[in-house]
Design a protein around this motif. Structure first.
Motif, PDB file in Angstrom:
ATOM      1  N   LEU A  83       0.824  -1.206   0.000  1.00  0.00           N
ATOM      2  CA  LEU A  83       0.000   0.000   0.000  1.00  0.00           C
ATOM      3  C   LEU A  83       0.863   1.264   0.000  1.00  0.00           C
ATOM      4  O   LEU A  83       0.573   2.232  -0.710  1.00  0.00           O
ATOM      5  CB  LEU A  83      -0.905   0.002   1.232  1.00  0.00           C
ATOM      6  CG  LEU A  83      -2.348  -0.473   1.048  1.00  0.00           C
ATOM      7  CD1 LEU A  83      -3.068  -0.501   2.385  1.00  0.00           C
ATOM      8  CD2 LEU A  83      -3.082   0.395   0.059  1.00  0.00           C
ATOM      9  N   ARG A  84       1.933   1.259   0.778  1.00  0.00           N
ATOM     10  CA  ARG A  84       2.810   2.436   0.816  1.00  0.00           C
ATOM     11  C   ARG A  84       3.436   2.687  -0.549  1.00  0.00           C
ATOM     12  O   ARG A  84       3.564   3.837  -0.993  1.00  0.00           O
ATOM     13  CB  ARG A  84       3.890   2.261   1.883  1.00  0.00           C
ATOM     14  CG  ARG A  84       3.368   2.318   3.301  1.00  0.00           C
ATOM     15  CD  ARG A  84       4.479   2.419   4.329  1.00  0.00           C
ATOM     16  NE  ARG A  84       3.944   2.320   5.674  1.00  0.00           N
ATOM     17  CZ  ARG A  84       3.386   3.318   6.340  1.00  0.00           C
ATOM     18  NH1 ARG A  84       3.280   4.513   5.757  1.00  0.00           N
ATOM     19  NH2 ARG A  84       2.929   3.151   7.563  1.00  0.00           N
ATOM     20  N   TYR A  85       3.827   1.623  -1.212  1.00  0.00           N
ATOM     21  CA  TYR A  85       4.414   1.782  -2.540  1.00  0.00           C
ATOM     22  C   TYR A  85       3.393   2.338  -3.530  1.00  0.00           C
ATOM     23  O   TYR A  85       3.681   3.234  -4.323  1.00  0.00           O
ATOM     24  CB  TYR A  85       4.960   0.447  -3.033  1.00  0.00           C
ATOM     25  CG  TYR A  85       5.516   0.489  -4.432  1.00  0.00           C
ATOM     26  CD1 TYR A  85       6.592   1.310  -4.748  1.00  0.00           C
ATOM     27  CD2 TYR A  85       4.961  -0.285  -5.450  1.00  0.00           C
ATOM     28  CE1 TYR A  85       7.108   1.357  -6.034  1.00  0.00           C
ATOM     29  CE2 TYR A  85       5.464  -0.245  -6.741  1.00  0.00           C
ATOM     30  CZ  TYR A  85       6.538   0.578  -7.019  1.00  0.00           C
ATOM     31  OH  TYR A  85       7.040   0.628  -8.295  1.00  0.00           O
ATOM     32  N   LEU A  86       2.166   1.830  -3.463  1.00  0.00           N
ATOM     33  CA  LEU A  86       1.120   2.308  -4.365  1.00  0.00           C
ATOM     34  C   LEU A  86       0.810   3.785  -4.130  1.00  0.00           C
ATOM     35  O   LEU A  86       0.615   4.555  -5.075  1.00  0.00           O
ATOM     36  CB  LEU A  86      -0.150   1.477  -4.182  1.00  0.00           C
ATOM     37  CG  LEU A  86      -0.069   0.013  -4.614  1.00  0.00           C
ATOM     38  CD1 LEU A  86      -1.316  -0.742  -4.171  1.00  0.00           C
ATOM     39  CD2 LEU A  86       0.115  -0.106  -6.125  1.00  0.00           C
ATOM     40  N   ILE A  87       0.767   4.183  -2.869  1.00  0.00           N
ATOM     41  CA  ILE A  87       0.522   5.587  -2.557  1.00  0.00           C
ATOM     42  C   ILE A  87       1.658   6.447  -3.106  1.00  0.00           C
ATOM     43  O   ILE A  87       1.435   7.514  -3.684  1.00  0.00           O
ATOM     44  CB  ILE A  87       0.375   5.778  -1.035  1.00  0.00           C
ATOM     45  CG1 ILE A  87      -0.911   5.109  -0.548  1.00  0.00           C
ATOM     46  CG2 ILE A  87       0.369   7.268  -0.667  1.00  0.00           C
ATOM     47  CD1 ILE A  87      -1.016   5.003   0.970  1.00  0.00           C
ATOM     48  N   ASP A  88       2.891   5.976  -2.941  1.00  0.00           N
ATOM     49  CA  ASP A  88       4.054   6.733  -3.404  1.00  0.00           C
ATOM     50  C   ASP A  88       4.091   6.818  -4.927  1.00  0.00           C
ATOM     51  O   ASP A  88       4.420   7.869  -5.491  1.00  0.00           O
ATOM     52  CB  ASP A  88       5.333   6.075  -2.881  1.00  0.00           C
ATOM     53  CG  ASP A  88       6.562   6.936  -3.097  1.00  0.00           C
ATOM     54  OD1 ASP A  88       6.456   8.170  -2.979  1.00  0.00           O
ATOM     55  OD2 ASP A  88       7.638   6.386  -3.388  1.00  0.00           O
ATOM     56  N   LEU A  89       3.730   5.733  -5.610  1.00  0.00           N
ATOM     57  CA  LEU A  89       3.838   5.699  -7.069  1.00  0.00           C
ATOM     58  C   LEU A  89       2.645   6.348  -7.756  1.00  0.00           C
ATOM     59  O   LEU A  89       2.812   7.172  -8.663  1.00  0.00           O
ATOM     60  CB  LEU A  89       3.974   4.249  -7.549  1.00  0.00           C
ATOM     61  CG  LEU A  89       4.324   4.096  -9.033  1.00  0.00           C
ATOM     62  CD1 LEU A  89       5.777   4.486  -9.278  1.00  0.00           C
ATOM     63  CD2 LEU A  89       4.063   2.674  -9.520  1.00  0.00           C
ATOM     64  N   PHE A  90       1.437   5.988  -7.353  1.00  0.00           N
ATOM     65  CA  PHE A  90       0.235   6.471  -8.020  1.00  0.00           C
ATOM     66  C   PHE A  90      -0.333   7.742  -7.383  1.00  0.00           C
ATOM     67  O   PHE A  90      -0.943   8.563  -8.068  1.00  0.00           O
ATOM     68  CB  PHE A  90      -0.858   5.401  -8.006  1.00  0.00           C
ATOM     69  CG  PHE A  90      -0.579   4.206  -8.870  1.00  0.00           C
ATOM     70  CD1 PHE A  90      -0.068   4.356 -10.145  1.00  0.00           C
ATOM     71  CD2 PHE A  90      -0.829   2.922  -8.410  1.00  0.00           C
ATOM     72  CE1 PHE A  90       0.190   3.258 -10.955  1.00  0.00           C
ATOM     73  CE2 PHE A  90      -0.583   1.815  -9.206  1.00  0.00           C
ATOM     74  CZ  PHE A  90      -0.066   1.979 -10.481  1.00  0.00           C
ATOM     75  N   GLY A  91      -0.182   7.863  -6.080  1.00  0.00           N
ATOM     76  CA  GLY A  91      -0.784   8.966  -5.346  1.00  0.00           C
ATOM     77  C   GLY A  91      -1.992   8.498  -4.564  1.00  0.00           C
ATOM     78  O   GLY A  91      -2.730   7.607  -5.005  1.00  0.00           O
ATOM     79  N   ALA A  92      -2.204   9.095  -3.408  1.00  0.00           N
ATOM     80  CA  ALA A  92      -3.336   8.714  -2.563  1.00  0.00           C
ATOM     81  C   ALA A  92      -4.670   9.027  -3.215  1.00  0.00           C
ATOM     82  O   ALA A  92      -5.709   8.487  -2.816  1.00  0.00           O
ATOM     83  CB  ALA A  92      -3.238   9.421  -1.213  1.00  0.00           C
ATOM     84  N   ASP A  93      -4.662   9.880  -4.241  1.00  0.00           N
ATOM     85  CA  ASP A  93      -5.915  10.233  -4.918  1.00  0.00           C
ATOM     86  C   ASP A  93      -6.329   9.213  -5.963  1.00  0.00           C
ATOM     87  O   ASP A  93      -7.336   9.389  -6.646  1.00  0.00           O
ATOM     88  CB  ASP A  93      -5.802  11.613  -5.569  1.00  0.00           C
ATOM     89  CG  ASP A  93      -4.734  11.665  -6.652  1.00  0.00           C
ATOM     90  OD1 ASP A  93      -3.761  10.897  -6.577  1.00  0.00           O
ATOM     91  OD2 ASP A  93      -4.884  12.487  -7.572  1.00  0.00           O
ATOM     92  N   ARG A  94      -5.583   8.103  -6.088  1.00  0.00           N
ATOM     93  CA  ARG A  94      -5.897   7.086  -7.099  1.00  0.00           C
ATOM     94  C   ARG A  94      -6.366   5.772  -6.503  1.00  0.00           C
ATOM     95  O   ARG A  94      -6.748   4.863  -7.254  1.00  0.00           O
ATOM     96  CB  ARG A  94      -4.633   6.790  -7.945  1.00  0.00           C
ATOM     97  CG  ARG A  94      -4.130   7.952  -8.760  1.00  0.00           C
ATOM     98  CD  ARG A  94      -5.080   8.285  -9.900  1.00  0.00           C
ATOM     99  NE  ARG A  94      -5.942   9.411  -9.582  1.00  0.00           N
ATOM    100  CZ  ARG A  94      -6.974   9.782 -10.321  1.00  0.00           C
ATOM    101  NH1 ARG A  94      -7.322   9.106 -11.386  1.00  0.00           N
ATOM    102  NH2 ARG A  94      -7.706  10.817  -9.981  1.00  0.00           N
TER     103      ARG A  94
END
Length: 337
Positions: A275-286
């Protein structure tokens, strides 16, 4: 607030005069549950799959404020004759609309269409909207064809024009090379990559910039592939400025990552590190909350891992509920204290 953007339902029954290729929901002695019989499939369906009152009770117990309901993926039978596929889709859509009508503030429905015939699927979208459904669920491949294939472009253009949303659920392809034991695990990751990558590489993402589309399980392994795709596109590491001399496939358009950041992804990835990687790569708005409920049990309480990550309040609210309303094209409610 928590909006579960990946939850499923099943119709309670099917018409007595339905074609033989339709599923059936057989009573289970001594229980209010039903047995879904669909070809070789035998699936015990709990009452919460088809009774609106039980869904509300389950949401209350899990701390879920609203759900986005989509058909159980086995119903996406693109091998059916087009007329039968359309009849099945209409029955499922009408049932979904009826469930949602029980509490339209807490339940939002997506329908299904016969993607085996792109023209028929496209023509049915208005009927989906007229039922009050927010969009459609489709499989990650259509009889082995990627959803980014140009033959599906008119379908996505009409989805965009009507202001509907799309949920792409990972499903096995007819040419899967892994054993059946991998269907719910590795195949989900592989199919997610194929589906999302095909939308970028096939040009649909460029031609439908306002398409609101979400991928189940964060589109599988897509997030691990994108930095390499970005390097081939721009010749640089870490999203640093383009280095055309190193670019393998130079392109003056948006980068693969820029296209991928137009999509939404449900965050059902089972690990806070991912989840942290996804937030960092895509953004929390995605990112969206998803559970696969009731086919799989929810965390207890819902989104427990997400809430344990000490995220800033605005990021937690985005992932927890605001992004779901953005994806659906709805005005977000004002949370109550």
């Amino acid at each position: 607030m928590i909006v579960d953007a990946h939850a499923h339902l099943l119709p309670k029954d099917y018409p007595a005069d339905a074609p033989e290729c339709f599923p059936s929901m057989e009573p289970i002695e001594g229980s209010k549950d039903r047995l879904l019989v669909f070809g070789q499939m035998r699936f015990p369906a709990k009452e919460v799959f088809f009774e609106a009152e039980r869904r509300i009770e389950a949401m209350d117990a899990a701390g879920v404020d609203a759900e986005v309901l989509t058909p159980m993926p086995p119903l996406l039978r693109y091998d059916l004759d087009v007329a039968d596929g359309l009849a099945l889709a209409r029955h499922v859509n009408e049932f979904t609309a009826g469930v949602v009508a029980h509490d339209p503030q807490r339940m939002h429905g997506l329908g299904m269409v016969p993607m085996q015939d792109p023209d028929a699927a496209t023509a049915e979208l208005k009927a989906v909207k007229d039922l009050g459904l927010r969009g459609v669920e489709i499989a990650s491949n259509i009889l082995g064809s990627s959803i980014g294939d140009e033959k599906f472009l008119p379908f996505f253009e009409e989805v965009e024009r009507l202001g509907l949303s799309v949920f792409v659920h990972a499903m096995p392809s007819p040419n899967d090379r892994l054993p059946m034991s991998a269907m719910g695990t590795y195949v989900v990751g592989i199919e997610g990559v194929y589906a999302a990558a095909s939308m970028i590489l096939g040009g649909t993402a460029a031609k439908c910039p306002d398409l609101r589309i979400s991928f189940s399980h964060a589109a599988g392994g897509l997030a691990m592939m994108l930095p390499r795709a970005n390097y081939f596109w721009g010749g640089s590491w870490n999203e640093e400025p383009k280095n055309p001399e190193r670019a393998v496939m130079p392109d003056d358009g948006p980068s693969p990552l820029e296209y991928a950041r137009r999509f939404y992804y449900d965050s059902l990835v089972f690990d806070r590190r991912t989840l942290r990687y996804l937030i960092d790569l895509f953004g929390a708005d995605r990112l969206l909350v998803g559970s696969d409920f009731p086919a799989m049990p929810r965390e207890d309480p819902a989104a427990r891992t997400l809430k344990s990550m000490d995220l800033p309040a605005d990021q937690l609210d985005d992932i927890g509920w605001r992004n779901a309303y953005r994806w659906l094209g709805l005005e977000a409610p004002v949370p109550t204290a």
